[in-house]
Design a protein around this motif. Structure first.
Motif, PDB file in Angstrom:
ATOM      1  N   LEU A  15      -0.741  -3.344   2.245  1.00  0.00           N
ATOM      2  CA  LEU A  15       0.020  -2.050   3.683  1.00  0.00           C
ATOM      3  C   LEU A  15       0.045  -0.502   2.754  1.00  0.00           C
ATOM      4  O   LEU A  15       0.690   0.221   3.653  1.00  0.00           O
ATOM      5  CB  LEU A  15       1.827  -2.214   2.371  1.00  0.00           C
ATOM      6  N   LEU A  16      -0.793  -0.397   2.036  1.00  0.00           N
ATOM      7  CA  LEU A  16      -0.632   0.920   1.271  1.00  0.00           C
ATOM      8  C   LEU A  16      -2.257   1.316   2.574  1.00  0.00           C
ATOM      9  O   LEU A  16      -1.752   2.452   3.457  1.00  0.00           O
ATOM     10  CB  LEU A  16      -1.408   1.104   0.118  1.00  0.00           C
ATOM     11  N   VAL A  17      -2.794   0.418   3.118  1.00  0.00           N
ATOM     12  CA  VAL A  17      -4.011   1.462   4.567  1.00  0.00           C
ATOM     13  C   VAL A  17      -3.072   1.593   5.646  1.00  0.00           C
ATOM     14  O   VAL A  17      -3.517   2.022   6.010  1.00  0.00           O
ATOM     15  CB  VAL A  17      -4.999  -0.251   4.185  1.00  0.00           C
ATOM     16  N   ILE A  18      -1.953   0.178   5.756  1.00  0.00           N
ATOM     17  CA  ILE A  18      -1.267   0.365   6.838  1.00  0.00           C
ATOM     18  C   ILE A  18      -0.767   1.545   7.339  1.00  0.00           C
ATOM     19  O   ILE A  18       0.078   2.268   8.515  1.00  0.00           O
ATOM     20  CB  ILE A  18       0.016  -1.232   7.256  1.00  0.00           C
ATOM     21  N   LEU A  19      -0.454   1.826   6.006  1.00  0.00           N
ATOM     22  CA  LEU A  19       1.071   2.668   5.626  1.00  0.00           C
ATOM     23  C   LEU A  19       0.442   4.597   5.793  1.00  0.00           C
ATOM     24  O   LEU A  19       1.345   6.114   6.233  1.00  0.00           O
ATOM     25  CB  LEU A  19       1.916   3.090   4.615  1.00  0.00           C
ATOM     26  N   VAL A  20      -0.989   4.679   4.832  1.00  0.00           N
ATOM     27  CA  VAL A  20      -1.512   6.208   4.852  1.00  0.00           C
ATOM     28  C   VAL A  20      -2.699   5.762   5.419  1.00  0.00           C
ATOM     29  O   VAL A  20      -2.849   7.079   6.066  1.00  0.00           O
ATOM     30  CB  VAL A  20      -1.816   5.916   3.597  1.00  0.00           C
ATOM     31  N   ILE A  21      -3.544   5.473   6.217  1.00  0.00           N
ATOM     32  CA  ILE A  21      -4.579   5.623   6.163  1.00  0.00           C
ATOM     33  C   ILE A  21      -4.956   5.388   7.993  1.00  0.00           C
ATOM     34  O   ILE A  21      -5.361   7.149   8.587  1.00  0.00           O
ATOM     35  CB  ILE A  21      -5.811   4.496   6.208  1.00  0.00           C
ATOM     36  N   PRO A  22      -4.276   5.070   8.104  1.00  0.00           N
ATOM     37  CA  PRO A  22      -3.919   5.587  10.314  1.00  0.00           C
ATOM     38  C   PRO A  22      -3.848   6.898  10.671  1.00  0.00           C
ATOM     39  O   PRO A  22      -3.783   7.331  11.501  1.00  0.00           O
ATOM     40  CB  PRO A  22      -2.791   4.563  10.571  1.00  0.00           C
ATOM     41  N   TYR A  23      -2.229   7.614   9.313  1.00  0.00           N
ATOM     42  CA  TYR A  23      -2.228   8.547  10.112  1.00  0.00           C
ATOM     43  C   TYR A  23      -3.094   9.724   9.834  1.00  0.00           C
ATOM     44  O   TYR A  23      -2.934  11.026   9.848  1.00  0.00           O
ATOM     45  CB  TYR A  23      -0.806   8.522   9.144  1.00  0.00           C
ATOM     46  N   GLN A  24      -4.593   9.594   8.894  1.00  0.00           N
ATOM     47  CA  GLN A  24      -5.222  10.142   8.470  1.00  0.00           C
ATOM     48  C   GLN A  24      -6.276  10.971   9.736  1.00  0.00           C
ATOM     49  O   GLN A  24      -6.467  11.957   9.985  1.00  0.00           O
ATOM     50  CB  GLN A  24      -5.794   9.905   7.598  1.00  0.00           C
ATOM     51  N   ILE A  25      -5.879   9.640  10.335  1.00  0.00           N
ATOM     52  CA  ILE A  25      -7.007   9.612  11.792  1.00  0.00           C
ATOM     53  C   ILE A  25      -6.157  10.627  12.966  1.00  0.00           C
ATOM     54  O   ILE A  25      -5.243   9.027  13.782  1.00  0.00           O
ATOM     55  CB  ILE A  25      -7.575   8.501  11.992  1.00  0.00           C
ATOM     56  N   LEU A  43      -7.522  -4.167   9.627  1.00  0.00           N
ATOM     57  CA  LEU A  43      -7.834  -4.495   7.859  1.00  0.00           C
ATOM     58  C   LEU A  43      -6.792  -4.567   6.691  1.00  0.00           C
ATOM     59  O   LEU A  43      -7.058  -5.468   6.360  1.00  0.00           O
ATOM     60  CB  LEU A  43      -9.094  -2.763   7.468  1.00  0.00           C
ATOM     61  N   GLY A  44      -5.224  -3.754   7.513  1.00  0.00           N
ATOM     62  CA  GLY A  44      -4.627  -3.553   6.445  1.00  0.00           C
ATOM     63  C   GLY A  44      -3.892  -4.682   6.821  1.00  0.00           C
ATOM     64  O   GLY A  44      -3.352  -5.413   6.160  1.00  0.00           O
ATOM     65  N   ILE A  45      -3.445  -5.370   8.262  1.00  0.00           N
ATOM     66  CA  ILE A  45      -3.035  -6.777   8.275  1.00  0.00           C
ATOM     67  C   ILE A  45      -3.732  -7.655   8.046  1.00  0.00           C
ATOM     68  O   ILE A  45      -3.232  -8.857   7.029  1.00  0.00           O
ATOM     69  CB  ILE A  45      -2.727  -6.903   9.740  1.00  0.00           C
ATOM     70  N   GLY A  46      -4.952  -7.692   8.159  1.00  0.00           N
ATOM     71  CA  GLY A  46      -5.988  -8.987   7.224  1.00  0.00           C
ATOM     72  C   GLY A  46      -5.492  -8.998   6.172  1.00  0.00           C
ATOM     73  O   GLY A  46      -5.757 -10.044   5.941  1.00  0.00           O
ATOM     74  N   ILE A  47      -5.890  -8.130   4.845  1.00  0.00           N
ATOM     75  CA  ILE A  47      -5.543  -8.227   3.726  1.00  0.00           C
ATOM     76  C   ILE A  47      -4.163  -9.150   3.969  1.00  0.00           C
ATOM     77  O   ILE A  47      -4.384  -9.851   2.382  1.00  0.00           O
ATOM     78  CB  ILE A  47      -5.703  -6.122   3.310  1.00  0.00           C
ATOM     79  N   ILE A  48      -3.387  -8.175   3.712  1.00  0.00           N
ATOM     80  CA  ILE A  48      -2.002  -9.169   4.320  1.00  0.00           C
ATOM     81  C   ILE A  48      -2.224 -10.428   4.138  1.00  0.00           C
ATOM     82  O   ILE A  48      -1.613 -11.546   3.688  1.00  0.00           O
ATOM     83  CB  ILE A  48      -0.691  -8.469   4.169  1.00  0.00           C
ATOM     84  N   LEU A  49      -2.581 -10.796   5.322  1.00  0.00           N
ATOM     85  CA  LEU A  49      -2.505 -12.153   5.878  1.00  0.00           C
ATOM     86  C   LEU A  49      -3.451 -13.157   4.606  1.00  0.00           C
ATOM     87  O   LEU A  49      -3.090 -14.192   4.079  1.00  0.00           O
ATOM     88  CB  LEU A  49      -3.520 -12.076   7.044  1.00  0.00           C
ATOM     89  N   PHE A  50      -4.814 -12.930   4.542  1.00  0.00           N
ATOM     90  CA  PHE A  50      -5.093 -13.762   3.517  1.00  0.00           C
ATOM     91  C   PHE A  50      -5.227 -13.731   2.455  1.00  0.00           C
ATOM     92  O   PHE A  50      -5.263 -14.938   1.776  1.00  0.00           O
ATOM     93  CB  PHE A  50      -6.771 -12.808   4.071  1.00  0.00           C
TER      94      PHE A  50
END
Length: 155
Positions: A15-25, A43-50
């Protein structure tokens, strides 16, 4: 609940990857369907899904090992698993902090080697060439083929 704690931590990390990292790009896809923010979301969706799959695929049946043995070996194994998870998380934090200073190839090689040791790899030849080959392949794909700037060594 205790058995699922690593999975819950990974879900929060996803969730942190989905919420924070894309907005830095910055979104400079030039009208393309897959922009630079696509892979962090993936990547964030994959981490959550797995993590969710891992949470629900754990063995729920009672073991054939007597309860006394389970408690004596289970506690130490559980503590080792938590320690390994914490150390791997620490390796990732170390990589994030040091990669701008030491460069991508050196930092990624060292962190991959440390992660392999934590997972249980003891073969010195494997510990030497796999992290280096992994770092070089990732560097080649991103820096050379995709023309994405990766951190260089700051001297």
């Amino acid at each position: 609940m205790r058995a699922n704690l690593p999975n819950i931590i990974m879900i929060l990390l996803g969730l942190l990857v989905i919420l924070v990292i894309p907005y830095q790009i910055s979104e400079t896809s030039g009208g393309a369907v897959l922009g630079p923010r696509f892979f962090p979301y993936l990547l964030g969706i994959g981490i959550i899904l797995f993590s969710v799959i891992s949470m629900f695929s754990t063995e729920k049946e009672p073991s054939a090992i007597p309860k006394e043995e389970q408690e004596s070996t289970g506690e130490t194994e559980g503590k080792k698993d938590y320690l390994r998870t914490g150390l791997l998380f620490g390796c990732i934090l170390f990589w994030i902090l040091i990669v701008p200073i030491a460069g991508f190839i050196i930092t990624t090689t060292l962190v991959t080697m440390a992660a392999m040791i934590l997972i249980g790899c003891r073969n010195k030849l494997t510990l030497g060439w796999v992290p280096l080959a992994f770092s070089l392949v990732v560097y080649y794909v991103f820096a050379i083929l995709l023309h994405i700037a990766l951190p260089e060594i700051l001297i």
